[in-house]
Design a protein around this motif. Structure first.
Motif, PDB file in Angstrom:
ATOM      1  N   PRO A 139       1.026  -1.161  -0.037  1.00  9.89           N
ATOM      2  CA  PRO A 139      -0.023  -0.080  -0.058  1.00  9.89           C
ATOM      3  C   PRO A 139       0.925   1.281   0.100  1.00  9.89           C
ATOM      4  O   PRO A 139       0.897   2.018   0.956  1.00  9.89           O
ATOM      5  CB  PRO A 139      -0.756  -0.115   1.435  1.00  9.89           C
ATOM      6  CG  PRO A 139       0.170  -0.923   2.272  1.00  9.89           C
ATOM      7  CD  PRO A 139       0.991  -1.730   1.253  1.00  9.89           C
ATOM      8  N   TRP A 140       1.524   1.597  -1.224  1.00  3.62           N
ATOM      9  CA  TRP A 140       2.501   2.820  -1.102  1.00  3.62           C
ATOM     10  C   TRP A 140       1.593   4.112  -1.736  1.00  3.62           C
ATOM     11  O   TRP A 140       0.617   3.932  -2.457  1.00  3.62           O
ATOM     12  CB  TRP A 140       3.412   2.400  -2.336  1.00  3.62           C
ATOM     13  CG  TRP A 140       4.593   1.244  -1.343  1.00  3.62           C
ATOM     14  CD1 TRP A 140       4.502   0.984  -0.262  1.00  3.62           C
ATOM     15  CD2 TRP A 140       5.848   1.085  -1.927  1.00  3.62           C
ATOM     16  NE1 TRP A 140       5.741   0.210  -0.010  1.00  3.62           N
ATOM     17  CE2 TRP A 140       6.567   0.246  -1.000  1.00  3.62           C
ATOM     18  CE3 TRP A 140       6.538   1.226  -3.125  1.00  3.62           C
ATOM     19  CZ2 TRP A 140       7.786  -0.193  -0.917  1.00  3.62           C
ATOM     20  CZ3 TRP A 140       7.940   0.879  -3.375  1.00  3.62           C
ATOM     21  CH2 TRP A 140       8.329  -0.030  -2.388  1.00  3.62           C
ATOM     22  N   TRP A 141       2.171   5.062  -1.629  1.00  5.15           N
ATOM     23  CA  TRP A 141       1.897   6.547  -2.137  1.00  5.15           C
ATOM     24  C   TRP A 141       2.999   6.880  -2.923  1.00  5.15           C
ATOM     25  O   TRP A 141       4.171   7.148  -2.689  1.00  5.15           O
ATOM     26  CB  TRP A 141       1.515   7.283  -0.886  1.00  5.15           C
ATOM     27  CG  TRP A 141       1.250   8.600  -1.635  1.00  5.15           C
ATOM     28  CD1 TRP A 141       1.840   9.855  -1.184  1.00  5.15           C
ATOM     29  CD2 TRP A 141      -0.031   9.087  -2.108  1.00  5.15           C
ATOM     30  NE1 TRP A 141       1.260  10.860  -1.688  1.00  5.15           N
ATOM     31  CE2 TRP A 141       0.163  10.432  -2.340  1.00  5.15           C
ATOM     32  CE3 TRP A 141      -0.947   8.278  -2.564  1.00  5.15           C
ATOM     33  CZ2 TRP A 141      -0.758  11.235  -3.113  1.00  5.15           C
ATOM     34  CZ3 TRP A 141      -1.816   9.046  -3.514  1.00  5.15           C
ATOM     35  CH2 TRP A 141      -1.909  10.570  -3.785  1.00  5.15           C
ATOM     36  N   ARG A 142       2.567   7.381  -4.442  1.00  8.41           N
ATOM     37  CA  ARG A 142       3.330   8.187  -4.967  1.00  8.41           C
ATOM     38  C   ARG A 142       2.386   9.604  -5.582  1.00  8.41           C
ATOM     39  O   ARG A 142       1.371   9.278  -6.191  1.00  8.41           O
ATOM     40  CB  ARG A 142       3.871   7.517  -6.344  1.00  8.41           C
ATOM     41  CG  ARG A 142       4.885   6.248  -6.024  1.00  8.41           C
ATOM     42  CD  ARG A 142       6.214   6.832  -5.536  1.00  8.41           C
ATOM     43  NE  ARG A 142       7.257   5.806  -5.486  1.00  8.41           N
ATOM     44  CZ  ARG A 142       7.365   5.292  -4.317  1.00  8.41           C
ATOM     45  NH1 ARG A 142       6.710   5.437  -3.084  1.00  8.41           N
ATOM     46  NH2 ARG A 142       8.397   4.340  -4.075  1.00  8.41           N
ATOM     47  N   ASP A 143       3.013  10.631  -5.336  1.00  6.99           N
ATOM     48  CA  ASP A 143       2.044  11.830  -5.636  1.00  6.99           C
ATOM     49  C   ASP A 143       2.195  12.292  -7.037  1.00  6.99           C
ATOM     50  O   ASP A 143       3.240  11.839  -7.698  1.00  6.99           O
ATOM     51  CB  ASP A 143       2.614  13.084  -4.869  1.00  6.99           C
ATOM     52  CG  ASP A 143       4.052  13.337  -5.227  1.00  6.99           C
ATOM     53  OD1 ASP A 143       4.768  13.048  -5.970  1.00  6.99           O
ATOM     54  OD2 ASP A 143       4.577  14.357  -4.201  1.00  6.99           O
ATOM     55  N   GLN A 144       1.518  12.909  -7.762  1.00  5.46           N
ATOM     56  CA  GLN A 144       1.494  13.245  -9.002  1.00  5.46           C
ATOM     57  C   GLN A 144       2.765  13.618  -9.554  1.00  5.46           C
ATOM     58  O   GLN A 144       3.337  13.654 -10.658  1.00  5.46           O
ATOM     59  CB  GLN A 144       0.215  14.339  -9.630  1.00  5.46           C
ATOM     60  CG  GLN A 144       0.160  14.410 -10.868  1.00  5.46           C
ATOM     61  CD  GLN A 144      -0.336  13.175 -11.532  1.00  5.46           C
ATOM     62  OE1 GLN A 144      -1.112  12.430 -11.252  1.00  5.46           O
ATOM     63  NE2 GLN A 144       0.246  12.742 -12.807  1.00  5.46           N
ATOM     64  N   ALA A 167      -2.143   4.711  -1.985  1.00  6.04           N
ATOM     65  CA  ALA A 167      -2.643   4.554  -0.614  1.00  6.04           C
ATOM     66  C   ALA A 167      -1.696   5.259   0.260  1.00  6.04           C
ATOM     67  O   ALA A 167      -0.803   5.047   0.839  1.00  6.04           O
ATOM     68  CB  ALA A 167      -2.358   3.210  -0.218  1.00  6.04           C
ATOM     69  N   ALA A 168      -2.439   6.546   0.311  1.00 11.67           N
ATOM     70  CA  ALA A 168      -1.802   7.760   1.272  1.00 11.67           C
ATOM     71  C   ALA A 168      -1.857   7.450   2.658  1.00 11.67           C
ATOM     72  O   ALA A 168      -2.843   6.904   3.062  1.00 11.67           O
ATOM     73  CB  ALA A 168      -2.457   9.295   0.771  1.00 11.67           C
ATOM     74  N   PRO A 169      -0.833   7.794   3.508  1.00 11.05           N
ATOM     75  CA  PRO A 169       0.394   8.445   3.296  1.00 11.05           C
ATOM     76  C   PRO A 169       1.391   7.460   2.716  1.00 11.05           C
ATOM     77  O   PRO A 169       2.494   7.974   2.531  1.00 11.05           O
ATOM     78  CB  PRO A 169       0.725   8.971   4.407  1.00 11.05           C
ATOM     79  CG  PRO A 169       0.182   7.887   5.486  1.00 11.05           C
ATOM     80  CD  PRO A 169      -1.044   7.335   4.885  1.00 11.05           C
ATOM     81  N   GLY A 170       1.158   6.126   2.479  1.00 21.11           N
ATOM     82  CA  GLY A 170       1.909   5.355   2.149  1.00 21.11           C
ATOM     83  C   GLY A 170       2.340   4.172   3.402  1.00 21.11           C
ATOM     84  O   GLY A 170       2.792   4.853   4.506  1.00 21.11           O
ATOM     85  N   LEU A 171       2.335   2.950   3.340  1.00 18.35           N
ATOM     86  CA  LEU A 171       2.380   1.966   4.440  1.00 18.35           C
ATOM     87  C   LEU A 171       3.315   0.947   3.961  1.00 18.35           C
ATOM     88  O   LEU A 171       3.524   0.845   2.787  1.00 18.35           O
ATOM     89  CB  LEU A 171       1.002   1.491   5.022  1.00 18.35           C
ATOM     90  CG  LEU A 171      -0.146   2.536   5.250  1.00 18.35           C
ATOM     91  CD1 LEU A 171      -1.423   1.742   5.647  1.00 18.35           C
ATOM     92  CD2 LEU A 171       0.547   2.848   6.676  1.00 18.35           C
TER      93      LEU A 171
END
Length: 368
Positions: A158-163, A242-246
């Motif tokens: 469940p990672w997060w990458r912004d635009q 998946a913010a903020p990234g886990l």
């Protein structure tokens, strides 16, 4: 001790990480940097001591420098071309994951690598998490059947990458150069760990979507069920939305025990044959889940695999991660994309053998 000279192809974030890992290895030295953006190579060269030479092409670097190992750190779609040139020149190879974006090219290259091995050349694909102490401990437990018959796994990223991440380079988020999204680019390490722990897949059923980002061709969310030839079943979940990234989490279950890898550390371990054994008995304290992680952990992971590479070169044994392993990982990623495109389960073997090479992957946007 003999020092092996390394040429790094690609001077971006990954290339710089390789350079730092090599700088820490007593048997390795960066002797050349290759990048079509010469300013990037110059910038990285200025941070290294001794300062390596810089080149626009691998051909030029190999002609002008004494090189024993080539590390390929370019965008994924350029991997096989540079890898083929490396082996043709008689150099050992260390190529970043994934092996390439094109399964057909990777399949053909696996035969090239097999022939090169017969000439004494070592070719390895980067999969540094296989060498994490926690992963290594679970792999050993599986090999020794301490978990009994492995029956299932649940794998989540469940990672997060912004635009801004995708907007930072034209090749990011493209099928041609990134080879895919959350599964191919970020999730490939988990895919490789699944293969190491569960063996060869039999069938894959997947769905993918683009739900969190704009101006990219690939998925930022994928869910798949995977049936293995052993009879085990697994669920794969990968997203960059998946913010903020886990942290990533891999739970492995068998008839004689279970193990959980969490954020590349060992969170849980139980075996019925020795019920008093715990995670902290199998790995150093720093590799038990919850322990503070060093800031240089990314470099350390690559350094461990460089240790394996050097030992393989010196002893003549196969490296811990071979080109065939990289091919299988890419084929499993491709199976996810083919299944999602066709809307039905697909045979892993048929995907690996090329039966679906003409299927064009696509990603459904959130509005669909």
């Amino acid at each position: 001790m003999t020092v092996l000279n390394v040429a790094i192809v690609g001077s971006g974030i990954i290339g710089a990480n390789h350079a730092e890992a090599i700088a820490r290895h007593p048997r390795l030295r960066v002797t050349a940097l290759v990048d079509a953006r010469i300013e990037a190579a110059e910038a990285l060269a200025g941070k290294l001591d001794p300062r390596p030479s810089v080149h626009l092409t691998l051909t030029e670097a190999l002609a002008q420098e004494q090189v024993q190992i080539v590390a390929i750190c370019t965008p994924s779609g350029l991997h096989v071309a540079a890898a083929e040139e490396t082996l043709a020149a008689g150099k050992h190879l260390f190529v970043e994951k994934p092996l390439d974006t094109d399964l057909a090219k990777a399949r053909a290259f696996a035969k090239v690598a097999e022939e090169a091995a017969g000439r004494g050349l070592v070719a390895s694909v980067v999969s540094q998490h296989r060498f994490d102490p926690a992963t290594a401990a679970v792999l050993q437990a599986v090999r020794e059947q301490r978990l009994g018959r492995v029956t299932s796994a649940v794998v989540s990223m469940p990672w997060w990458r912004d635009q801004a991440y995708y907007d930072s380079a034209d090749w990011r988020g493209t099928w041609a150069f990134d080879g895919g999204g959350a599964v191919a680019n970020q999730g490939i390490h988990l895919v490789d760990q699944m293969l190491a722990l569960l063996g060869r897949p039999a069938e894959v059923y997947a769905r993918t979507a683009l739900v969190s980002h704009e101006r990219i061709e690939v998925e930022d969310l994928a869910v798949a069920t995977i049936a293995f030839e052993s009879g085990a079943l697994a669920v794969l979940h990968a997203t960059t939305g998946a913010a903020p990234g886990l942290p990533v989490r891999l739970a492995l279950h068998g008839t004689g025990g279970s193990a959980i890898l969490h954020d590349d550390q060992l969170e849980y371990f139980h075996t019925s044959s020795d019920p008093d054994l715990r995670a902290e008995d199998l790995v150093p304290a720093g590799d038990v889940y919850g322990a503070p992680k060093p800031a240089d952990g990314f470099v350390t992971g690559h350094l461990r695999q460089y240790d394996d590479l050097v030992e393989a070169i010196e002893t003549g044994r196969a490296p811990g991660v071979q080109v065939q392993d990289g091919l299988f990982a890419l084929a499993l990623v491709r199976s996810v994309y083919v299944s999602a495109a066709l809307g039905r389960p697909v045979s892993f073997t048929r995907v690996l053998d090329g039966a679906f090479d003409d299927v064009q992957p696509h990603t459904k946007g959130a509005q669909q």
